[in-house]
Motif scaffolding. Structure first.
Motif, PDB file in Angstrom:
ATOM      1  N   PRO A  53      -3.316   5.369   5.443  1.00  0.00           N
ATOM      2  CA  PRO A  53      -4.153   4.840   4.367  1.00  0.00           C
ATOM      3  C   PRO A  53      -3.546   3.540   3.835  1.00  0.00           C
ATOM      4  CG  PRO A  53      -3.709   7.180   4.033  1.00  0.00           C
ATOM      5  CD  PRO A  53      -2.844   6.730   5.182  1.00  0.00           C
ATOM      6  N   TYR A  54      -4.388   2.617   3.451  1.00  0.00           N
ATOM      7  CA  TYR A  54      -3.869   1.334   2.969  1.00  0.00           C
ATOM      8  C   TYR A  54      -2.975   1.527   1.749  1.00  0.00           C
ATOM      9  CZ  TYR A  54      -7.160   0.913  -0.974  1.00  0.00           C
ATOM     10  OH  TYR A  54      -7.842   1.092  -2.149  1.00  0.00           O
ATOM     11  N   THR A  55      -3.168   2.621   1.014  1.00  0.00           N
ATOM     12  CA  THR A  55      -2.342   2.895  -0.162  1.00  0.00           C
ATOM     13  C   THR A  55      -0.917   3.311   0.214  1.00  0.00           C
ATOM     14  OG1 THR A  55      -3.190   5.152  -0.201  1.00  0.00           O
ATOM     15  CG2 THR A  55      -4.315   3.539  -1.604  1.00  0.00           C
ATOM     16  N   LYS A  56      -0.672   3.584   1.498  1.00  0.00           N
ATOM     17  CA  LYS A  56       0.665   3.948   1.979  1.00  0.00           C
ATOM     18  C   LYS A  56       1.305   2.786   2.744  1.00  0.00           C
ATOM     19  CE  LYS A  56       0.231   8.329   0.821  1.00  0.00           C
ATOM     20  NZ  LYS A  56       0.893   8.873  -0.313  1.00  0.00           N
ATOM     21  N   ARG A  57       0.717   1.597   2.632  1.00  0.00           N
ATOM     22  CA  ARG A  57       1.228   0.402   3.303  1.00  0.00           C
ATOM     23  C   ARG A  57       1.637  -0.602   2.216  1.00  0.00           C
ATOM     24  NH1 ARG A  57      -3.634  -0.381   7.586  1.00  0.00           N
ATOM     25  NH2 ARG A  57      -2.583  -2.336   8.017  1.00  0.00           N
ATOM     26  N   LEU A  61      -0.770  -3.235   0.046  1.00  0.00           N
ATOM     27  CA  LEU A  61      -1.027  -3.073  -1.391  1.00  0.00           C
ATOM     28  C   LEU A  61      -0.688  -4.345  -2.161  1.00  0.00           C
ATOM     29  CD1 LEU A  61       0.149   0.565  -2.166  1.00  0.00           C
ATOM     30  CD2 LEU A  61      -2.170  -0.361  -2.325  1.00  0.00           C
ATOM     31  N   ASN A  65      -3.227  -6.734  -4.292  1.00  0.00           N
ATOM     32  CA  ASN A  65      -2.946  -7.068  -5.694  1.00  0.00           C
ATOM     33  C   ASN A  65      -2.925  -8.578  -5.905  1.00  0.00           C
ATOM     34  OD1 ASN A  65      -2.745  -4.443  -6.695  1.00  0.00           O
ATOM     35  ND2 ASN A  65      -0.595  -4.293  -6.170  1.00  0.00           N
ATOM     36  N   GLU A  89     -10.455   3.488   6.365  1.00  0.00           N
ATOM     37  CA  GLU A  89      -9.561   2.672   5.549  1.00  0.00           C
ATOM     38  C   GLU A  89      -9.954   1.195   5.599  1.00  0.00           C
ATOM     39  OE1 GLU A  89      -7.071   3.699   3.387  1.00  0.00           O
ATOM     40  OE2 GLU A  89      -7.987   5.633   3.817  1.00  0.00           O
ATOM     41  N   LYS A  92     -12.671   0.521   3.080  1.00  0.00           N
ATOM     42  CA  LYS A  92     -12.185   0.519   1.698  1.00  0.00           C
ATOM     43  C   LYS A  92     -11.623  -0.860   1.344  1.00  0.00           C
ATOM     44  CE  LYS A  92     -10.954   5.422   1.564  1.00  0.00           C
ATOM     45  NZ  LYS A  92      -9.801   6.360   1.538  1.00  0.00           N
ATOM     46  N   VAL A  93     -10.824  -1.410   2.248  1.00  0.00           N
ATOM     47  CA  VAL A  93     -10.229  -2.727   2.013  1.00  0.00           C
ATOM     48  C   VAL A  93     -11.294  -3.817   2.113  1.00  0.00           C
ATOM     49  CG1 VAL A  93      -8.593  -4.432   2.933  1.00  0.00           C
ATOM     50  CG2 VAL A  93      -7.897  -2.045   2.641  1.00  0.00           C
TER      51      VAL A  93
END
Length: 152
Positions: A53-57, A61, A65, A89, A92-93
């Motif tokens: 998941p992009y949240t684990k990269r 992230l 931001n 994923e 989402k991005v």
């Protein structure tokens, strides 16, 4: 044009195929020089699967931001599978990029997401990349199961 560079490699890919971060960096910076792009950010996810998941990269992230404050025109990477190997994923991005009006380009591949056919092509390529990653995972699990069964 202001650009972010995104580089990613899993440790297995780097060892097996030579997709080193240094090789990606060189290709991307050469592309920027040739096209007079201004690099305003570089993001490196080393040893991280494109399936995560992009949240684990962490670098991904940070890139997301920084989009709101730096406002790049485009994100560059070498190939689509350096960007994502997971369709869910990716979208989402992509939603975040669309909201911020940021485009992307794979410098070694051609994509045109402004047409229905172009978006279909991206979906097909992402499906292939995800399938490739899934098959590799299955092979690794099979080998580990065999080693465990052999007491190794």
């Amino acid at each position: 044009m202001k650009v972010f560079l995104y580089l990613r490699v899993s440790s297995e890919e780097q060892a097996k195929f030579g997709y080193s971060l240094d090789a990606q960096h060189e290709a991307l910076t050469d592309f920027c020089k040739a096209n007079k792009h201004i690099i305003v950010g570089e993001y490196r996810d080393e040893g991280i699967s494109g399936r995560k998941p992009y949240t684990k990269r962490p670098a991904m992230l940070q890139l997301l931001n920084d989009i709101e404050t730096v406002k790049p025109d485009m994100i560059l990477f070498t190939k689509l599978d350096r960007w994502f190997r997971n369709i869910k994923e990716y979208y989402k991005v992509q939603d975040i990029l669309d909201r911020n009006k940021v485009d992307w380009k794979a410098i070694h591949e051609e994509y045109d997401t402004s047409t229905a056919s172009g978006r279909l092509y991206v979906n097909i390529k992402l499906s292939i990349a995800q399938d490739e990653a899934d098959r590799t995972s299955e092979r690794i699990k099979d080998i580990q199961g065999q080693l465990i069964a052999q007491g190794k």
